[in-house]
Scaffold this motif. Structure first.
Motif, PDB file in Angstrom:
ATOM      1  N   ASP A 144       0.725  -1.259  -0.135  1.00  0.00           N
ATOM      2  CA  ASP A 144      -0.506   0.438  -0.110  1.00  0.00           C
ATOM      3  C   ASP A 144       0.795   1.127  -0.142  1.00  0.00           C
ATOM      4  OD1 ASP A 144      -2.524   1.892  -0.005  1.00  0.00           O
ATOM      5  OD2 ASP A 144      -2.897   1.106   2.278  1.00  0.00           O
ATOM      6  N   THR A 145       1.031   1.769  -0.967  1.00  0.00           N
ATOM      7  CA  THR A 145       1.801   2.593  -1.157  1.00  0.00           C
ATOM      8  C   THR A 145       1.709   4.191  -1.569  1.00  0.00           C
ATOM      9  OG1 THR A 145       2.926   1.993  -3.183  1.00  0.00           O
ATOM     10  CG2 THR A 145       3.539   1.477  -1.384  1.00  0.00           C
ATOM     11  N   ARG A 146       0.382   3.952  -2.707  1.00  0.00           N
ATOM     12  CA  ARG A 146      -0.493   5.467  -3.660  1.00  0.00           C
ATOM     13  C   ARG A 146      -0.760   6.452  -2.292  1.00  0.00           C
ATOM     14  NH1 ARG A 146      -5.264   6.594  -5.557  1.00  0.00           N
ATOM     15  NH2 ARG A 146      -5.109   8.954  -7.105  1.00  0.00           N
ATOM     16  N   VAL A 147      -1.747   5.739  -1.583  1.00  0.00           N
ATOM     17  CA  VAL A 147      -2.435   7.174  -0.252  1.00  0.00           C
ATOM     18  C   VAL A 147      -1.606   7.019   0.611  1.00  0.00           C
ATOM     19  CG1 VAL A 147      -4.116   6.995   1.616  1.00  0.00           C
ATOM     20  CG2 VAL A 147      -5.094   5.706  -0.972  1.00  0.00           C
ATOM     21  N   PRO A 148      -0.642   6.692   1.196  1.00  0.00           N
ATOM     22  CA  PRO A 148       0.503   6.776   1.698  1.00  0.00           C
ATOM     23  C   PRO A 148       1.678   7.651   1.824  1.00  0.00           C
ATOM     24  CG  PRO A 148       0.709   4.966   2.484  1.00  0.00           C
ATOM     25  CD  PRO A 148      -0.134   4.824   1.198  1.00  0.00           C
ATOM     26  N   MET A 149       1.498   7.842   0.075  1.00  0.00           N
ATOM     27  CA  MET A 149       2.595   8.860  -0.657  1.00  0.00           C
ATOM     28  C   MET A 149       1.976  10.662  -0.423  1.00  0.00           C
ATOM     29  SD  MET A 149       3.271   9.988  -4.146  1.00  0.00           S
ATOM     30  CE  MET A 149       1.516  10.048  -4.883  1.00  0.00           C
ATOM     31  N   MET A 150       0.387  10.138  -0.477  1.00  0.00           N
ATOM     32  CA  MET A 150      -0.570  11.584  -0.403  1.00  0.00           C
ATOM     33  C   MET A 150      -0.524  11.774   1.292  1.00  0.00           C
ATOM     34  SD  MET A 150      -3.480  10.627  -3.453  1.00  0.00           S
ATOM     35  CE  MET A 150      -4.379   9.420  -2.183  1.00  0.00           C
ATOM     36  N   ILE A 151      -0.887  11.264   1.650  1.00  0.00           N
ATOM     37  CA  ILE A 151      -1.017  11.160   3.439  1.00  0.00           C
ATOM     38  C   ILE A 151       0.359  12.208   3.545  1.00  0.00           C
ATOM     39  CG2 ILE A 151      -0.659  10.896   6.000  1.00  0.00           C
ATOM     40  CD1 ILE A 151      -2.426   8.644   4.488  1.00  0.00           C
ATOM     41  N   ALA A 152       1.641  11.581   3.323  1.00  0.00           N
ATOM     42  CA  ALA A 152       3.222  12.487   3.811  1.00  0.00           C
ATOM     43  C   ALA A 152       3.520  13.705   2.847  1.00  0.00           C
ATOM     44  CB  ALA A 152       4.102  11.852   3.174  1.00  0.00           C
ATOM     45  N   ALA A 153       3.184  13.851   1.913  1.00  0.00           N
ATOM     46  CA  ALA A 153       2.291  14.855   1.245  1.00  0.00           C
ATOM     47  C   ALA A 153       1.682  16.044   1.761  1.00  0.00           C
ATOM     48  CB  ALA A 153       2.402  14.554  -0.557  1.00  0.00           C
ATOM     49  N   SER A 154       0.940  15.267   2.177  1.00  0.00           N
ATOM     50  CA  SER A 154      -0.115  16.623   2.666  1.00  0.00           C
ATOM     51  C   SER A 154       0.231  17.212   3.695  1.00  0.00           C
ATOM     52  CB  SER A 154      -1.956  16.420   2.258  1.00  0.00           C
ATOM     53  OG  SER A 154      -1.910  15.118   3.128  1.00  0.00           O
ATOM     54  N   SER A 155       1.195  15.946   4.837  1.00  0.00           N
ATOM     55  CA  SER A 155       1.693  15.705   6.528  1.00  0.00           C
ATOM     56  C   SER A 155       2.254  16.968   6.362  1.00  0.00           C
ATOM     57  CB  SER A 155       1.597  14.629   7.007  1.00  0.00           C
ATOM     58  OG  SER A 155       0.438  14.114   7.048  1.00  0.00           O
ATOM     59  N   TYR A 156       3.840  17.088   5.046  1.00  0.00           N
ATOM     60  CA  TYR A 156       4.813  17.819   5.538  1.00  0.00           C
ATOM     61  C   TYR A 156       4.427  19.072   4.928  1.00  0.00           C
ATOM     62  CZ  TYR A 156       5.872  12.974   6.747  1.00  0.00           C
ATOM     63  OH  TYR A 156       6.890  11.913   6.803  1.00  0.00           O
ATOM     64  N   TRP A 157       3.391  18.894   4.006  1.00  0.00           N
ATOM     65  CA  TRP A 157       3.931  20.484   2.986  1.00  0.00           C
ATOM     66  C   TRP A 157       2.512  21.214   3.131  1.00  0.00           C
ATOM     67  CZ3 TRP A 157       7.784  22.354   1.563  1.00  0.00           C
ATOM     68  CH2 TRP A 157       9.277  21.627   1.183  1.00  0.00           C
ATOM     69  N   LEU A 158       2.539  20.998   3.726  1.00  0.00           N
ATOM     70  CA  LEU A 158       0.508  21.173   3.616  1.00  0.00           C
ATOM     71  C   LEU A 158       0.127  21.852   5.629  1.00  0.00           C
ATOM     72  CD1 LEU A 158      -2.555  20.235   1.801  1.00  0.00           C
ATOM     73  CD2 LEU A 158      -0.684  21.985   1.013  1.00  0.00           C
ATOM     74  N   ILE A 159       0.868  20.929   5.998  1.00  0.00           N
ATOM     75  CA  ILE A 159       0.673  21.050   7.828  1.00  0.00           C
ATOM     76  C   ILE A 159       2.508  21.927   8.125  1.00  0.00           C
ATOM     77  CG2 ILE A 159       0.177  20.379  10.102  1.00  0.00           C
ATOM     78  CD1 ILE A 159      -1.910  18.174   8.805  1.00  0.00           C
ATOM     79  N   GLY A 160       3.408  20.931   7.768  1.00  0.00           N
ATOM     80  CA  GLY A 160       3.861  21.028   8.370  1.00  0.00           C
ATOM     81  C   GLY A 160       5.817  22.068   8.157  1.00  0.00           C
ATOM     82  N   ALA A 161       5.049  22.214   6.597  1.00  0.00           N
ATOM     83  CA  ALA A 161       5.986  23.826   6.476  1.00  0.00           C
ATOM     84  C   ALA A 161       5.053  24.719   6.624  1.00  0.00           C
ATOM     85  CB  ALA A 161       6.607  23.107   4.400  1.00  0.00           C
ATOM     86  N   PRO A 162       4.135  24.858   6.588  1.00  0.00           N
ATOM     87  CA  PRO A 162       3.466  26.101   6.374  1.00  0.00           C
ATOM     88  C   PRO A 162       4.328  26.583   8.074  1.00  0.00           C
ATOM     89  CG  PRO A 162       2.048  24.649   4.852  1.00  0.00           C
ATOM     90  CD  PRO A 162       3.486  23.808   5.140  1.00  0.00           C
ATOM     91  N   ALA A 163       3.710  25.677   9.243  1.00  0.00           N
ATOM     92  CA  ALA A 163       3.535  25.565  10.102  1.00  0.00           C
ATOM     93  C   ALA A 163       4.941  26.256  11.459  1.00  0.00           C
ATOM     94  CB  ALA A 163       3.208  24.381  11.324  1.00  0.00           C
ATOM     95  N   ALA A 164       5.949  25.716  10.139  1.00  0.00           N
ATOM     96  CA  ALA A 164       7.565  25.789  10.618  1.00  0.00           C
ATOM     97  C   ALA A 164       7.880  27.600  10.209  1.00  0.00           C
ATOM     98  CB  ALA A 164       8.688  25.088  10.132  1.00  0.00           C
ATOM     99  N   TRP A 165       7.143  28.046   9.119  1.00  0.00           N
ATOM    100  CA  TRP A 165       7.551  29.566   8.454  1.00  0.00           C
ATOM    101  C   TRP A 165       6.435  30.213   9.274  1.00  0.00           C
ATOM    102  CZ3 TRP A 165       3.672  33.239   6.931  1.00  0.00           C
ATOM    103  CH2 TRP A 165       4.843  34.354   6.533  1.00  0.00           C
ATOM    104  N   VAL A 166       5.443  29.849   9.443  1.00  0.00           N
ATOM    105  CA  VAL A 166       4.603  30.491  10.775  1.00  0.00           C
ATOM    106  C   VAL A 166       5.158  30.309  12.420  1.00  0.00           C
ATOM    107  CG1 VAL A 166       2.289  30.664  11.608  1.00  0.00           C
ATOM    108  CG2 VAL A 166       2.157  29.976   9.331  1.00  0.00           C
ATOM    109  N   PHE A 167       5.974  29.757  12.565  1.00  0.00           N
ATOM    110  CA  PHE A 167       6.409  29.494  13.593  1.00  0.00           C
ATOM    111  C   PHE A 167       7.468  30.412  13.624  1.00  0.00           C
ATOM    112  CE2 PHE A 167       3.173  25.475  14.710  1.00  0.00           C
ATOM    113  CZ  PHE A 167       1.428  26.785  15.894  1.00  0.00           C
ATOM    114  N   GLY A 168       8.103  29.813  12.860  1.00  0.00           N
ATOM    115  CA  GLY A 168       9.796  30.243  13.900  1.00  0.00           C
ATOM    116  C   GLY A 168       9.758  31.732  12.914  1.00  0.00           C
ATOM    117  N   ILE A 169       9.250  32.053  11.843  1.00  0.00           N
ATOM    118  CA  ILE A 169       9.117  33.402  11.699  1.00  0.00           C
ATOM    119  C   ILE A 169       8.829  34.429  11.302  1.00  0.00           C
ATOM    120  CG2 ILE A 169       9.860  34.170   8.764  1.00  0.00           C
ATOM    121  CD1 ILE A 169      12.112  32.443   9.585  1.00  0.00           C
TER     122      ILE A 169
END
Length: 451
Positions: A388-413
């Protein structure tokens, strides 16, 4: 129907397979650290060029490794079913597509200097990095083949040979570096070119040793018999799964690279502390990473024979071991942060106290994401074992780039919390991935149980 194994047997099976894989990952890290230390002794500018070259190379290598990672669950399931033909087909096509990927990206490595200059890197460093990559870049072909063979052997639960080969490679790399970087014992003094030649030689030797072992240990697989013949069905299967896995890995690596860019905006001291804290966290991460590889193999075998109880019990064993280690790392990071960060700094460094202050705060954040990081890497590996790799790919991309990256910019910068704020974003991204991937695994394995 066979009786289910006791939980302790699942723990023992994961440890037996996982410990050599952890050692292999540690030894692989030692190779990179040896290159860094030796070139640092030779010339600081050469060291900076090496760091730039490795960063550029690593993105391509990790993405290409997705096809090798795809081989592991496919071979695990086929081996459990006693299907030697399928083992050969997927492994051979894994080698095919890895070689094709390597040849496709080789021009990017050969002409890397113009690309690096476009990304704002200094001309001198870019040219030095290109000098390294024009030699070592050829090593991506055997390096990806090594990854395929390691996945093949891991799936067959032959992890110790990998550990021995990587340890030997680390020793050989150090020896060749000593000769060719510095020109010792009459060898030419080649500097960064010497380091590149050492890396290339080690990759070539490693793939030959692993291939010889595979052929002699598993002659029934006839791994290289008529290897020139295409198998389009197996090729498409490995390519589809490998594409998903490669993008999943790239999404996480990209998040950490993005965090470095954000911290770099804050100045030299935060960036130095970030690099040190990340190195400490990466060393600790090798343990759950090795356990996650074992989880893929064990899950792949249970999935191959349709044994849902073993799949879930094995998952509990993998999570117990991975999270148990993460808990120990949390205690260590919270207890002696100054000692850990200080080990990477010269006592005479003028900025030592400032770096230590920032580094202590970052290790607090690292303690938080140890548990999340261990959970997400084991969960995604278990899902990989279930193919099972297709949905996990989408979960990873959304977690890291829709949550992690924006949050890093908001809190850090935006909110001015600095490097700790950036790392808080990493924690949130990893925690989101851990929650969603873990939920998907337990639901999927539950559905298998009731099927």
């Amino acid at each position: 129907m066979t009786a289910p194994k006791p939980f302790r047997e699942h723990l023992a099976a994961h440890l037996t397979l996982g410990l050599p894989l952890i050692g292999s990952h540690m030894a692989q890290m030692a190779i990179g650290m040896t290159d860094t230390i030796m070139l640092g002794w030779y010339d600081v500018e050469a060291l900076a060029a090496l760091v730039l070259a490795n960063t550029f190379h690593m993105v391509l290598f990790l993405f290409g490794s997705g096809f090798a990672f795809a081989v592991m669950p496919l071979v695990s399931a086929a081996a459990e079913q006693g299907d030697d033909t399928r083992v050969r087909r997927v492994t051979r096509m894994g080698l095919w597509i890895s070689a094709g990927f390597a040849l496709a990206v080789l021009p990017l490595l050969w002409f890397s200097a113009p690309l690096m200059k476009l990304m704002g890197q200094e001309a001198t460093l870019a040219e030095g990095a290109q000098t390294y990559l024009r030699i070592m870049g050829w090593g991506i072909i055997p390096a990806l083949a090594v990854m395929v063979l390691k996945s093949y052997l891991s799936a067959l639960e032959r992890a110790r040979v990998q550990l021995l080969v990587v340890i030997a490679a680390a020793v050989a790399n150090a020896g060749i570096n000593y000769l060719l970087i510095f020109g010792n014992f009459g060898a030419p003094e080649l500097g960064i070119r010497g380091a590149a030649l050492a890396s290339l030689a080690v990759q070539v030797i490693s793939v030959l040793v692993l291939a010889l072992y595979a052929v002699n240990r598993f002659p029934a697989h006839r791994l290289f018999h008529r290897i020139w013949r295409p198998d389009w069905e197996a090729l498409r299967e490995v390519a589809a799964m490998g594409w998903h896995v490669g993008l999943t890995v790239l999404a996480e690596v990209g998040l950490f690279s993005f965090s470095a860019i954000l911290v770099g905006l804050l100045g030299t001291v935060p960036l130095a502390a970030h690099g040190i804290a990340l190195q400490i966290a990466s060393i600790s991460f090798m343990v759950p990473l090795g356990m996650s590889n074992a989880a893929t193999v064990r899950a792949g075998r249970a999935f191959g024979r349709g044994d849902a109880p073993a799949l879930r019990q094995g998952a509990l064993a993998a999570f117990s071991l991975g999270l148990g280690w993460a808990a120990l790392a949390v205690v260590l990071f919270l207890s002696v942060p100054a000692l850990l960060v200080g080990a990477f700094l010269d006592p005479a460094e003028p900025l030592r106290d400032e770096i230590l202050a920032v580094g202590r705060g970052l290790l607090l954040m690292a303690a938080l994401f140890q548990l999340a990081d261990a959970t997400q890497v084991i969960a995604v590996s278990l899902l990989r074992g279930m193919q099972d790799t297709r949905v996990p790919m989408m979960i990873a991309a959304s977690s890291y780039w829709l949550i992690g990256a924006p949050a890093a910019w908001v809190f850090g910068i935006a909110l001015g919390l600095g490097a700790q704020g950036v790392w808080l974003g990493l924690v949130l991204g990893l925690a989101a991935a851990a929650a969603m991937l873990g939920t998907r695994f337990w639901r999927s394995s539950g559905a298998l149980t009731t099927a």
